[in-house]
Design a protein around this motif. Sequence first.
Motif, PDB file in Angstrom:
ATOM      1  N   GLU A  28     -90.166  26.766   9.107  1.00 26.70           N
ATOM      2  CA  GLU A  28     -91.349  26.914   8.596  1.00 26.70           C
ATOM      3  C   GLU A  28     -91.448  28.133   8.290  1.00 26.70           C
ATOM      4  OE1 GLU A  28     -93.563  26.195  12.320  1.00 26.70           O
ATOM      5  OE2 GLU A  28     -93.306  24.002  12.045  1.00 26.70           O
ATOM      6  N   LEU A  29     -91.264  29.400   8.756  1.00 31.72           N
ATOM      7  CA  LEU A  29     -91.240  30.819   8.439  1.00 31.72           C
ATOM      8  C   LEU A  29     -90.542  30.756   6.717  1.00 31.72           C
ATOM      9  CD1 LEU A  29     -90.461  33.100  11.215  1.00 31.72           C
ATOM     10  CD2 LEU A  29     -92.756  32.768  10.409  1.00 31.72           C
ATOM     11  N   VAL A  30     -89.415  30.278   6.667  1.00 29.88           N
ATOM     12  CA  VAL A  30     -88.757  30.484   5.363  1.00 29.88           C
ATOM     13  C   VAL A  30     -89.321  29.786   4.320  1.00 29.88           C
ATOM     14  CG1 VAL A  30     -86.614  29.893   4.014  1.00 29.88           C
ATOM     15  CG2 VAL A  30     -86.426  30.868   6.410  1.00 29.88           C
ATOM     16  N   ALA A  38     -94.590  31.602  -1.339  1.00 28.34           N
ATOM     17  CA  ALA A  38     -95.347  32.701  -1.507  1.00 28.34           C
ATOM     18  C   ALA A  38     -94.388  33.434  -2.861  1.00 28.34           C
ATOM     19  CB  ALA A  38     -95.304  33.830  -0.556  1.00 28.34           C
ATOM     20  N   VAL A  39     -93.176  33.288  -2.753  1.00 30.07           N
ATOM     21  CA  VAL A  39     -92.399  33.924  -3.968  1.00 30.07           C
ATOM     22  C   VAL A  39     -92.650  33.141  -5.285  1.00 30.07           C
ATOM     23  CG1 VAL A  39     -89.978  34.171  -4.697  1.00 30.07           C
ATOM     24  CG2 VAL A  39     -90.711  34.950  -2.371  1.00 30.07           C
ATOM     25  N   LEU A  40     -92.679  31.732  -5.094  1.00 26.45           N
ATOM     26  CA  LEU A  40     -92.920  30.832  -6.124  1.00 26.45           C
ATOM     27  C   LEU A  40     -94.225  30.951  -6.759  1.00 26.45           C
ATOM     28  CD1 LEU A  40     -91.845  27.637  -4.637  1.00 26.45           C
ATOM     29  CD2 LEU A  40     -90.333  29.117  -6.060  1.00 26.45           C
ATOM     30  N   GLN A  41     -95.139  31.624  -6.288  1.00 28.86           N
ATOM     31  CA  GLN A  41     -96.701  31.848  -7.006  1.00 28.86           C
ATOM     32  C   GLN A  41     -96.283  32.646  -8.200  1.00 28.86           C
ATOM     33  OE1 GLN A  41     -99.405  30.030  -5.976  1.00 28.86           O
ATOM     34  NE2 GLN A  41     -97.944  29.335  -4.847  1.00 28.86           N
ATOM     35  N   GLY A  42     -96.995  32.067  -9.316  1.00 28.75           N
ATOM     36  CA  GLY A  42     -96.887  32.477 -10.516  1.00 28.75           C
ATOM     37  C   GLY A  42     -95.654  32.614 -11.409  1.00 28.75           C
TER      38      GLY A  42
END
Length: 615
Positions: free
Chosen positions: A123-125, A131-135
């Motif tokens: 779940e953490l990963v 979050a990294v995928l945003q943008g």
Amino acid sequence: MILGTAGHIDHGKTALVRALTGVDTDRLPEEKRRGITIDLGFAPLELEGVGTIGVIDVPGHEAFVRTMLAGATGIDLALLVIAADEGVRPQTREHLTILTMLAVRSGVVALTKIDLVDKEWLELVTADVAAVLQGSALQDAPIVPVSAQTGEGLEQLRAAIQSSASAVVARDAADLFRMPVDRAFSVHGTGTVVTGTVWSGTLRKGAATVFPGGFPVRVRDLQSHGATVGTVSASMRAAVALAGVDVEQAARGAVLVTGEGWTESAVMLAELTLTDSAVSVTPRTRIRCHLGAADVGARVRLFDSFAGQIQTPARVRLDQPIIARAGDRFVLRAGSPLEVIAGGVVTDPVPAERRPRPVSPFSATPPDRLLALCAQGGSRGVDRRTLPVRMGMSPSTVDALASDQRFFFTDRAVFSGELLEEASRALQELVEGALVNSPTESGVQLGELRGALDFSSELVDEALRLLAERESLEIEGAVVRTFGWKPRLSPGQSDLAERIVHAYCSSGEEPPTVAEVVARHGDDVAPVLRYLEREARLIRVSGEFYYCPEVVDRMLARLVTAMGEDREYSPADVKDAVGTSRKYLIPFLEFCDRTRITERRGAGRVLRNRQLARP
């Protein structure tokens, strides 16, 4: 359709492809020995409702990013692989940046090796990955937990890929054919074989061309996923057997094309999206340009007035020529440190100017982009054959612009409507000025107009047609004049004309030469003579001799009477009948040949047509 993998080394890309397709894409002995992917691997993937799609497995090691780029350009959707036990790593981020720069807008994120982590860690990963995928290009992509070892999540992953693939817009199979070559090898009994992903169009057996070099080749055979096929088309993996080219001439980085308009690019205009790299981009910065399977050195000039914008117009000067097309996505990497510094889209692969300035952005409307190219082409317009390449559109889409009144299309070129109006105005002014200066002339020779105007002959011809349609000019043969124009003599020229006619008509069968008339009456004789000829008051028999029409009638009557139907007559045979010396006889007989009254044969002449003789 083509699916490309992406992700950090040892995150399970190859194992996942093997679990989905049953194919081990690591084919090289070195890959087997080291346990990592070094070169591109390929496999077919069957999807219900979609069919067979091609899978390109790329290496994840930072040393092989150039190979990853060769596989990633041209894919339709991405499979970003992230190991659940490690999470996002440096090559994860770099590969994601590359996918974003290449405008890959569809894909799936596979969170692999979930058998090695517990639920809380997963779940953490998953949250960290989201979050990294945003943008990025994959910010809306589904994240699917999966294990290639246990099979958990494989069906969900297959369903997610199927859903993404169903949403991909098919490429135009009727477009120009192009296939960047990612492998080239020789097969005994077959010859050179190249493989690649078809970017556009359709290929069948027959003629094609390999660039760089422009090598004409013959397509001997076609395969896709190991099966022989009659054609290959956009978004298919293909193996093509070629005759007429060596493996070295068609190595990775080469491009196989068909159709007209392809030209090697040494300089490209583009729009760049700069990353937050610490490397500053100046005209002196040595960088690598990755477009398709090509990897060449380059220098970039950012246009100063646009610096700092998200989309920055730039000129890319390449160390080696490549094949590019408007709309192509590419990636720029710095050499030190080795990282992606920009992505770009080609706006003009072969600008006409030596130091081209920015053209309309690729996102502009097709008419606006064509207007910009026409402006760049100047008075010579734009080569129509190159437009599908320079605009990144299918030939049929380009041809549809011919109905737009802002353009004038010929078989070979395209001009802006404004340039056509400019040519029309210049043509009208030139004709009017010429007739003011030479009022005795019937018009201006078309050849003279073309030589005096700095426009292509096609544009001049269309301007003539347009002006004639508007009843501004009229055309008779090769002569152009203003509408309703009538040649006229000045009072002094009218007096001179009467004296010239009298001189010729009173001299009978032996008139004075033009030089003698000029010597007697002055330099204004030539235009008056042309006027009298057009008005049929004099007949020009040769360059030196004009005759009174009544005299020509008498000479023709005597000649026809003297000549029988079935006999050749030498000049001596008709000299006495015509009633003139040899000085005047030979030009007169040549005049009869030109007017088809007589025909020269052997040592003499025969009467050709009595009816053509003047009554």
